[in-house]
Every structure is written in C-alpha cells, then in structure tokens.
Motif scaffolding. Structure first.
Motif: not given
Lengths: 116, 114
Positions: A32-50
């Motif tokens: 399973y594959l995922f992309w996460y994004v992290q903005y400054p001083n924040q946790g990780l947020q899921l962008l999309l998944k396969y």
C-alpha cells in the motif's frame, strides 16, 4: 527488505509551474502506498493513497500520483503549484501480508519550495 | 476535539527531569504509534500499540517509556534524556482491522533537551 527512496531532498519551483516529486520503493510483496504532507510546525497530513485498482489516484489540494508496479514507483504530481504548497512531502509504504500489514516505512522527505 | 491531539506542543527539559507526553485519538482506532522526527533523518518508528498491547519496540533506549492505558490514550514517559533526544515526537493512530490502513497523525510535541 522494504525501503523507500525519495530521490530529491529539495525541489524549488515557481508558482503555477508543474511539479513532480519522485518516490521509489523496494518490496518483495504487494504494498500500500501513501503520500503525506507536513507544513511547518505541524504533524503529517494524508494527501492520497493507493491500495488497489486504478493506478492513478487523486488526492487533496489538486495532487495526484501514479503507481507503476514495474518501476516500483509512486511519483506525486501537481499541474500548477501555489505558494501554499510549500511544505515537506513524505512517501510511505506499507507491506501487505494478506491478513495483516507491515509497519509504515517513510522516505526521507522532499522539501517543496514554491517561489513567486 | 477531533482527530489526534498531543500535549504539550512544546517542551523544554533538563537532562535530569522527568516529563510525559500525552496523545489522544478520537477516531475509534485500534492501533497507536510513537514516532521521532529529527532533522535530516527519516521518521523513526519508536513504539506500536495494538488494542493496548505493545507490539513493537524499535530498540528504543529505556529512558523512553511508553504507556497505553486504553485504545484512545498513549503516553511517552521521559527521564534522564540526552541532548540528542531533542526532536519532534509524533503520535499516530490507525484502524488496522480493514482497509484503508492509513495513519492519522497528531501535531507533534517539539522537545528540547538542555
């Protein structure tokens, strides 16, 4: 052994230009594959998944990624970036063992810097 | 509150102090995780709990002690830390009984050890 490689540690790009962030993985089983994004001083947020099915997946904020099994890649793309897309992006892989899954393994991240 | 929350958001402690990080998830998930994020290093998985039972300890030094009293709460107890332990500590949760298996992350605790 399972591993994730993000080939670019930093990607500078001008606003409204297209961008591709590269991710390659190695695994001997299905994943399973995922992309996460992290903005400054924040946790990780899921962008999309396969998980399965169509190899082109669409996520939030206009991002999409394509799973290529033969090249073991899952590159992230956006046709036109905004200043607000400046962040760090993480590719992650989770092995599928049928009835269970392995741990989430992350790449080292790619810092996307969008310039006006 | 929704999602995954972490407190405190920032923590400065001396090497002889004892402190605890708290994580709470409001998503009904069965698994919870602690990660360490240091500069120029990939995210490091520290501990995994599934239905309150620890299922993974990735060779983490004993100065880090996790506790999971129930499926919604996770703690990381810290004592006699070293300056190299300064990092962002992220908590995550997931529902692993069926797809889609993604992990939801809290905002993190920025820890500085002086």
């Amino acid at each position: 052994a399972q591993s994730v490689t993000q080939l670019d540690s930093q990607v500078p790009v001008f606003e409204e230009a297209p961008v591709e962030l590269r991710c390659n993985y190695s695994s001997s089983v299905s994943v399973y594959l995922f992309w996460y994004v992290q903005y400054p001083n924040q946790g990780l947020q899921l962008l999309l998944k396969y998980l399965s099915g169509s190899t082109l997946v669409k996520g939030i904020n206009g991002f999409e990624a394509e799973f290529n099994k033969s090249q073991t890649s899952f590159h992230l793309r956006k046709p036109s970036v905004h200043i607000s897309d400046t962040a760090e992006y993480f590719c992650a892989v989770r092995e599928n063992y049928g009835g269970s899954q392995g741990n989430l393994i992350f790449g080292k991240g790619t810092k996307l810097s969008v310039k006006p | 509150e929704t999602g995954v929350t972490q407190t405190p958001r920032h923590l400065v402690m001396g090497m002889t102090n004892k402190k605890s990080l708290k994580c709470e998830q409001h998503l009904g998930h069965n698994a919870m995780y602690w990660y360490k994020q240091s500069a120029k290093k990939p995210l490091e998985l520290m501990f995994v709990y599934n239905f309150k039972e620890q299922t993974e300890n990735n060779s983490v030094p004993s100065r880090f002690s996790p506790e999971c009293p129930n499926s919604s709460h996770l703690f990381l107890h810290l004592h006699t830390l070293q300056p190299e332990d300064s990092a962002l500590y992220l908590c995550a949760s997931s529902q692993d009984r069926q797809p889609p298996y993604e992990q939801y992350f809290g905002p993190g605790t920025r820890l500085t050890v002086t």
